[in-house]
Scaffold this active site. Structure first.
Site: not given
Length: 166
Positions: A59-61, A54
């Site tokens: 971390v995804c961002a 997500s």
């Protein structure tokens, strides 16, 4: 089945990533305008699939930001950020962050993408969404690089993925 960890705790995926040299599984994902897209949407382009749980996590961002900055000027390639996020949320994230070189795609209509790429988490608190992975395809949609990130809270190997992209 593969095993990764979430903050050190083992969780499992439904399978393994496609093997290097194989034809990439086609997919049907949803773009920010609610259109269905597939590999054929970007014919003749290399593709970097940044698969994340997500965009609403740090971390995804961070991975979306990093690949966005690295993709500037790469006219022969496209970076796709695939998540379980709704297109509205991922579009808002990219707009807010000023990301123009990655395209967010959603699994909102089906988990087939995660199943076909072997990243569908089957147990633990994130069951039903994708594990963190990077898959790079050549212009003919053949797999040239894969990484299933062993710890979901860790970032992928950017340098190896970008080197494979060329």
């Amino acid at each position: 089945m593969a095993t990764v960890t979430l903050q050190g705790n083992p969780i499992h995926t439904n399978g393994g990533l496609p093997s290097v040299g194989s034809a990439a599984p086609d997919f049907r994902l949803v773009d920010k305008d609610l259109n269905d897209v597939s590999l054929a949407t970007w014919p003749g382009k290399k593709k970097l699939l940044n698969i994340v749980p997500s965009l609403d996590t740090g971390v995804c961002a961070a991975s979306a930001r990093r690949f966005d900055s690295e993709m500037a000027g790469k006219a022969d390639a496209v970076a796709l950020v695939v998540s379980a996020d709704l297109p509205f949320a991922s579009g808002r994230f990219c707009s807010h962050e000023g990301l123009a070189n990655v395209l967010p795609l959603s699994m909102m209509r089906s988990r087939d993408f995660a199943r076909d790429y072997g990243v569908l988490i089957t147990d633990g608190p994130l069951a039903g969404i994708a594990a963190r992975a990077v898959v790079v395809l050549d212009a003919d949609d053949r797999v040239v690089y894969t990484q299933l990130v062993p710890e979901i809270t860790a970032e992928p190997d950017y340098d190896a993925a970008l080197a494979a992209l060329g």
